[in-house]
Motif scaffolding. Structure first.
Motif, PDB file in Angstrom:
ATOM      1  N   GLN A  48       1.019  -1.130   0.275  1.00  0.00           N
ATOM      2  CA  GLN A  48      -0.159  -0.048   0.110  1.00  0.00           C
ATOM      3  C   GLN A  48       0.720   1.153  -0.237  1.00  0.00           C
ATOM      4  OE1 GLN A  48      -3.153   0.175   2.880  1.00  0.00           O
ATOM      5  NE2 GLN A  48      -3.387  -2.099   2.928  1.00  0.00           N
ATOM      6  N   VAL A  49       1.259   1.792  -1.009  1.00  0.00           N
ATOM      7  CA  VAL A  49       2.314   2.744  -0.665  1.00  0.00           C
ATOM      8  C   VAL A  49       1.572   3.602  -2.201  1.00  0.00           C
ATOM      9  CG1 VAL A  49       4.375   3.742  -2.073  1.00  0.00           C
ATOM     10  CG2 VAL A  49       4.601   1.480  -1.289  1.00  0.00           C
ATOM     11  N   ARG A  50       1.162   4.939  -1.223  1.00  0.00           N
ATOM     12  CA  ARG A  50       0.918   6.306  -1.785  1.00  0.00           C
ATOM     13  C   ARG A  50       1.749   6.865  -3.089  1.00  0.00           C
ATOM     14  NH1 ARG A  50      -3.000   8.666   1.905  1.00  0.00           N
ATOM     15  NH2 ARG A  50      -1.502  10.798   0.876  1.00  0.00           N
ATOM     16  N   GLU A  51       0.763   7.133  -3.991  1.00  0.00           N
ATOM     17  CA  GLU A  51       1.344   7.958  -5.250  1.00  0.00           C
ATOM     18  C   GLU A  51       2.201   8.741  -4.437  1.00  0.00           C
ATOM     19  OE1 GLU A  51      -0.991   8.999  -8.038  1.00  0.00           O
ATOM     20  OE2 GLU A  51      -2.589  10.448  -5.869  1.00  0.00           O
ATOM     21  N   ASP A  52       1.515  10.046  -3.880  1.00  0.00           N
ATOM     22  CA  ASP A  52       1.771  10.779  -3.356  1.00  0.00           C
ATOM     23  C   ASP A  52       3.655  10.944  -2.584  1.00  0.00           C
ATOM     24  OD1 ASP A  52       0.962  10.408  -0.986  1.00  0.00           O
ATOM     25  OD2 ASP A  52      -0.136  12.109  -1.035  1.00  0.00           O
ATOM     26  N   ASP A  64       1.481  -2.087  -4.823  1.00  0.00           N
ATOM     27  CA  ASP A  64       2.272  -2.539  -4.172  1.00  0.00           C
ATOM     28  C   ASP A  64       2.880  -2.503  -4.711  1.00  0.00           C
ATOM     29  OD1 ASP A  64      -0.100  -3.475  -1.501  1.00  0.00           O
ATOM     30  OD2 ASP A  64       0.525  -5.553  -2.116  1.00  0.00           O
ATOM     31  N   LEU A  65       4.798  -2.418  -4.003  1.00  0.00           N
ATOM     32  CA  LEU A  65       6.018  -3.076  -4.539  1.00  0.00           C
ATOM     33  C   LEU A  65       6.156  -3.831  -4.345  1.00  0.00           C
ATOM     34  CD1 LEU A  65       6.864   0.776  -4.473  1.00  0.00           C
ATOM     35  CD2 LEU A  65       5.701   0.026  -6.162  1.00  0.00           C
ATOM     36  N   ILE A  66       7.425  -4.605  -5.632  1.00  0.00           N
ATOM     37  CA  ILE A  66       7.712  -5.775  -5.252  1.00  0.00           C
ATOM     38  C   ILE A  66       9.102  -5.686  -5.590  1.00  0.00           C
ATOM     39  CG2 ILE A  66       7.814  -7.807  -5.630  1.00  0.00           C
ATOM     40  CD1 ILE A  66       5.198  -7.786  -4.307  1.00  0.00           C
ATOM     41  N   VAL A  67       9.993  -6.094  -4.907  1.00  0.00           N
ATOM     42  CA  VAL A  67      12.056  -5.812  -5.852  1.00  0.00           C
ATOM     43  C   VAL A  67      12.358  -7.463  -5.426  1.00  0.00           C
ATOM     44  CG1 VAL A  67      13.666  -4.266  -5.559  1.00  0.00           C
ATOM     45  CG2 VAL A  67      11.679  -3.482  -4.878  1.00  0.00           C
ATOM     46  N   PRO A  68      12.707  -7.880  -6.601  1.00  0.00           N
ATOM     47  CA  PRO A  68      13.346  -8.898  -5.900  1.00  0.00           C
ATOM     48  C   PRO A  68      14.915  -9.242  -6.286  1.00  0.00           C
ATOM     49  CG  PRO A  68      12.560  -9.225  -8.959  1.00  0.00           C
ATOM     50  CD  PRO A  68      11.487  -8.192  -8.075  1.00  0.00           C
ATOM     51  N   LEU A  69      14.796  -9.767  -5.032  1.00  0.00           N
ATOM     52  CA  LEU A  69      16.422  -9.142  -4.377  1.00  0.00           C
ATOM     53  C   LEU A  69      17.503 -10.284  -5.084  1.00  0.00           C
ATOM     54  CD1 LEU A  69      16.029  -7.169  -1.388  1.00  0.00           C
ATOM     55  CD2 LEU A  69      16.985  -7.101  -3.305  1.00  0.00           C
TER      56      LEU A  69
END
Length: 423
Positions: A170-174, A376-381
């Motif tokens: 839940q990352v806000r656009e602002d 949501d933001l997903i980053v594979p590491l």
């Protein structure tokens, strides 16, 4: 609210970032240096609870300097969760701090990103500090800094946490995290909406109510009049005492029962600690509880609760954390009726904003057209994390969800009963 609205949207990962390498193994110390940053300052990963608590004064000073600090990244919220979770198996905080050098050679705290490392099967995921109990994920960043300045240092820090992938919920656009995603560092998933009312834009509640559609006002007025033929409709508000405790308990029990009725669940309600964590806010004498302002509201028909809602107040913003309505009154639109009273209460209390969080349900949109986009933001590491996020989160799970939501309610209930405890 539809069943689809009850579950966060699954992400489709675009092919904008290639992180399919296996990076450094997890560090073992309580603090890891992620790398230098501007003239001797740097990025640290704080893991020890005592060291995290020791950041309190700096953390709160940074909050005060940031114009849009989100409650769920405040020191008060994170301290409360840390005190609740400290010593529990599986609690592995990873608080990332950004420091900049001062002319005298010391380093000031310029940014902070509170996260935690969780184990899901054979995968290690880095996620929000209080997941799955929090709403919104963001980083605190002082106004003199730019999000893109931290991007490469943040990525290096994420790699050193020992996670296979990162899930920012839940990352806000602002938000500052959204600014990082705009720089192509982080892939962005599908968007949802968080309705809100900017109360400060109106001179009074009377001025605001004129902006609500006339048909909505008429329908709700008629619904209230029908109820009042048999008993008065009243609205009660409390920030402590018995009503606060009752509303928190009823909201939890009612929400759990509603999920069961429609054959769904959520990660928070699957967690056996969720109910105990919520009860901390019913007792302002609980450790860390006194620093958090909690408010409960109940709409009643005679002595029967029609609808309950409670949440947090932080820097003039009301966060509607949990709501529940009496299914016996469904024909009277209790959620819509109550939200009107909630907004009036927010005006009466002098709040600047009423934030109704995700999803953008129809009963919320009856009262406002303002919606913040959230994703949501997903980053594979690691290689394993890349395979999991792209194959499972990006392909299999979305298709499985679409099939699941087409099932009749009874069959969904059976599936959840058999699968959810082990999912």
């Amino acid at each position: 609210m539809t069943p689809q609205e009850a579950v966060r949207t699954t992400l489709q990962l675009p092919d904008t970032v290639n992180l399919d390498e296996t990076f450094e193994t997890a560090f073992t110390g309580s603090k890891a240096r992620a790398g230098p940053f501007q003239s001797g300052a740097g990025v640290d990963i704080i893991c020890d609870p005592a060291e995290i608590l020791a950041l309190g004064e700096e953390w709160e000073a940074l909050e005060a300097s940031c114009p849009d600090t989100v409650f769920f990244q405040s020191f008060a919220w994170c301290r409360n969760f840390l005190e609740f979770s400290r010593g529990k198996p599986g609690f592995a905080p990873r608080v990332i701090t950004f420091r900049k050098s001062r002319p005298d050679g010391s380093a000031r705290l310029a940014g902070i990103l509170p996260l935690a490392l969780q184990t899901k099967g054979r995968m290690k995921v880095l996620t929000g500090f209080a997941e799955p109990f929090q709403q919104y994920t963001d980083m605190l960043l002082d106004p003199q800094s730019r999000a893109e300045d931290f991007a490469p240092f943040l990525l290096e820090a994420l790699r050193k946490t020992g996670a296979d992938y990162v899930h920012f919920g839940q990352v806000r656009e602002d938000s500052a995290l959204a600014q990082l995603s705009n720089s192509k560092l982080l892939p962005m998933g599908e968007k949802e909406g968080a309705p809100y009312v900017r109360l400060s834009a109106f001179g009074s509640h009377a001025a605001y109510i004129k902006t609500v559609r006339a048909k909505t006002r008429k329908n709700l007025r008629n619904a209230k009049n029908r109820l009042e033929r048999s008993a008065p409709v009243t609205h009660e508000v409390a920030e402590d005492g018995p009503l606060l405790r009752e509303v928190i308990e009823r909201a939890y029990e009612g929400r759990e029962a509603w999920l069961a009725r429609i054959g769904l669940t959520s990660r928070a309600f699957q967690d056996t600690d969720f109910e105990a964590f919520l009860k901390r806010f019913a007792d302002c004498t609980a450790p860390g509880g006194g620093a958090i302002r909690t408010i409960a509201m109940s709409l009643k028909h005679g002595d029967q609760p029609l609808s309950d809602q409670w949440g947090f107040v932080y820097r003039g913003r009301y966060y509607a954390f949990m709501a529940n309505w009496n299914p016996a009154y469904e024909a009277s639109s209790p959620g819509r009726l109550h939200l009107g009273e909630v907004i009036k209460t927010c005006f009466d209390k002098g709040f600047k904003t009423a934030d109704f969080l995700i999803p953008a349900s129809s009963y919320k949109l009856n009262w406002t057209d303002d919606v913040t986009q959230v994703c949501d933001l997903i980053v594979p590491l690691t290689g394993k994390g890349s395979l999991y996020t792209r194959l499972w989160l990006g392909f299999i799970r979305p298709h499985a969800k679409r099939i699941f939501f087409r099932l009749p309610t009874g069959l969904r209930q059976l599936v959840m009963k058999k699968i959810a405890p082990n999912a």
